[in-house]
Design an enzyme around this catalytic site. Structure first.
Site, PDB file in Angstrom:
ATOM      1  N   HIS A   1       0.816  -1.221   0.000  1.00 59.42           N
ATOM      2  CA  HIS A   1       0.000   0.000   0.000  1.00 59.42           C
ATOM      3  C   HIS A   1       0.850   1.272   0.000  1.00 59.42           C
ATOM      4  O   HIS A   1       0.854   2.043  -0.963  1.00 59.42           O
ATOM      5  CB  HIS A   1      -0.899   0.031   1.244  1.00 59.42           C
ATOM      6  CG  HIS A   1      -1.788  -1.158   1.437  1.00 59.42           C
ATOM      7  ND1 HIS A   1      -2.849  -1.472   0.607  1.00 59.42           N
ATOM      8  CD2 HIS A   1      -1.775  -2.124   2.392  1.00 59.42           C
ATOM      9  CE1 HIS A   1      -3.447  -2.561   1.044  1.00 59.42           C
ATOM     10  NE2 HIS A   1      -2.831  -2.987   2.125  1.00 59.42           N
TER      11      HIS A   1
HETATM   12  O1  RIB Z   1      -5.270   0.082   4.570  1.00 55.96           O
HETATM   13  C1  RIB Z   1      -3.878   0.059   4.392  1.00 55.96           C
HETATM   14  C2  RIB Z   1      -3.234   1.140   5.192  1.00 55.96           C
HETATM   15  O2  RIB Z   1      -3.497   0.930   6.587  1.00 55.96           O
HETATM   16  C3  RIB Z   1      -1.696   1.149   5.068  1.00 55.96           C
HETATM   17  O3  RIB Z   1      -1.216   2.460   5.221  1.00 55.96           O
HETATM   18  C4  RIB Z   1      -1.260   0.318   6.232  1.00 55.96           C
HETATM   19  O4  RIB Z   1       0.053   0.641   6.682  1.00 55.96           O
HETATM   20  C5  RIB Z   1      -2.266   0.718   7.272  1.00 55.96           C
HETATM   21  O5  RIB Z   1      -1.825   1.939   7.853  1.00 55.96           O
END
Ligand code: RIB
Ligand code: CA
Length: 321
Positions: free
Chosen positions: A243
């Site tokens: 992500h």
């Molecule tokens: O949904 C994914 C996000 O939530 C990413 O930034 C992960 O690190 C968590 O913070």
């Protein structure tokens, strides 16, 4: 090389945050003015400690790390140890950090930096809940017009939620903060689950991390192997979605991404859909667009760039001739 792009990374490490921070610290095009930490994946004492662990792993102990808000604006903190483990960086045991935590509060650092730097020259890169950014905007509304861009990981549309059926974690934890950020008027680029779920690791890609060698390579591989468990169990496919590295990847190579400039608003009232990013992908509301909402990525090129650049952190420091 053209002038470095000045950025502030706001983060809740988290294994994927760690990969994003390593990519940023490995990229000479970027000047990381500071790393501001927020409660999210794990509580604040761990996110600020983890940020310093990551900077030391990168060989950048001079990076300024700040602690910020330890809870959302008006809600109880929700964390994600079920994804990231109790430490937030489960997968490998790394030594406690030696580098200092800055004494200044992260929110004060964000405000001070945006006021000190020339208008339109600092990009904010939130990788976690938006509490620090929203608090800064509330305390100093004048900074909104000074922000070059907010490039954030958060939200979802076609991919819907990963913490509830409707909401992505970063937005869900502090929807009131997200609403403030999405309405602040600064240019916004969103890396939602729609694009990050296409940035999946694979056995070969994790082996490419491990082949970097040293503790750095082992950490990258072990983190993503640990982090993958949640998504494999939930979605049934191989690979961990990277992500947060998509945020830094976009800064470095925007041509690898695509999406639409649309209106995005945040659900803050309904218990059923709290934290949903209501993305007007089909332009049916007539509401003014406020965010570039990305849903496409050139995944092979992204992983090639990510692995190649992070590997440079292992290179021996250049010695004088
Ligand atoms: O949904 C994914 C996000 O939530 C990413 O930034 C992960 O690190 C968590 O913070
Ligand atoms: Ca994160």
């Amino acid at each position: 090389m053209s002038a470095q792009r000045k950025i502030i990374i706001d983060t809740d490490p988290g294994q994927d945050d760690a990969v994003a921070i390593l990519l940023a610290l490995a990229s000479p095009e970027l000047e990381v003015l500071g790393i501001t930490c927020v409660a999210g994946n794990v509580p604040l004492p761990l996110t600020e400690k983890n940020a310093r662990v990551i900077c030391e792993l990168a060989g950048k102990p001079g990076t300024r790390v700040f602690a910020g808000c330890d809870a959302p604006l008006s809600r109880a903190l929700v964390t994600a140890e079920h994804v990231h483990g109790k430490t937030g960086l489960d997968g490998i045991a790394l030594p406690d950090p030696v580098m200092p935590l800055q004494a200044q509060h992260a929110v004060d650092f964000i405000i001070e930096t945006l006021r000190a730097e020339a208008p339109g020259t600092v990009t904010l890169c939130p990788l976690g809940p938006l509490t620090n950014i929203a608090t800064a905007l509330q305390r100093a509304p004048d900074i909104a017009s000074r922000i070059q861009s907010i490039v954030l990981m958060g939200g979802a549309y076609f991919e819907v939620g990963n913490i509830t059926p409707a909401a992505e974690f970063n937005i869900y934890v502090d929807p009131e903060a997200a609403e403030i950020v999405f309405k602040c008027g600064a240019p916004i680029v969103v890396l939602p689950l729609d694009v990050t779920h296409k940035a999946l690791t694979s056995r070969a890609r994790v082996q490419g991390f491990r082949d970097i060698g040293g503790t750095l390579g082992e950490a990258l591989a072990s983190w993503t192997e640990f982090f993958e468990r949640f998504d494999v169990a939930k979605y049934g496919h191989e690979g961990a979605p990277l992500h947060d590295p998509c945020v830094i990847g976009y800064l470095l190579a925007p041509e690898l991404f695509a999406g639409r400039f649309i209106n995005v608003e945040i659900e803050t009232q309904s218990p059923l859909t709290l934290g949903m990013t209501v993305a007007d992908w089909w332009g049916v509301t007539g509401r003014a667009p406020n965010a570039l909402f990305l849903d496409q990525i050139d995944t092979p090129a992204f992983f090639e760039m990510l692995t190649r650049r992070i590997a440079t952190l292992n290179a021996p420091a250049a010695t004088a001739p």
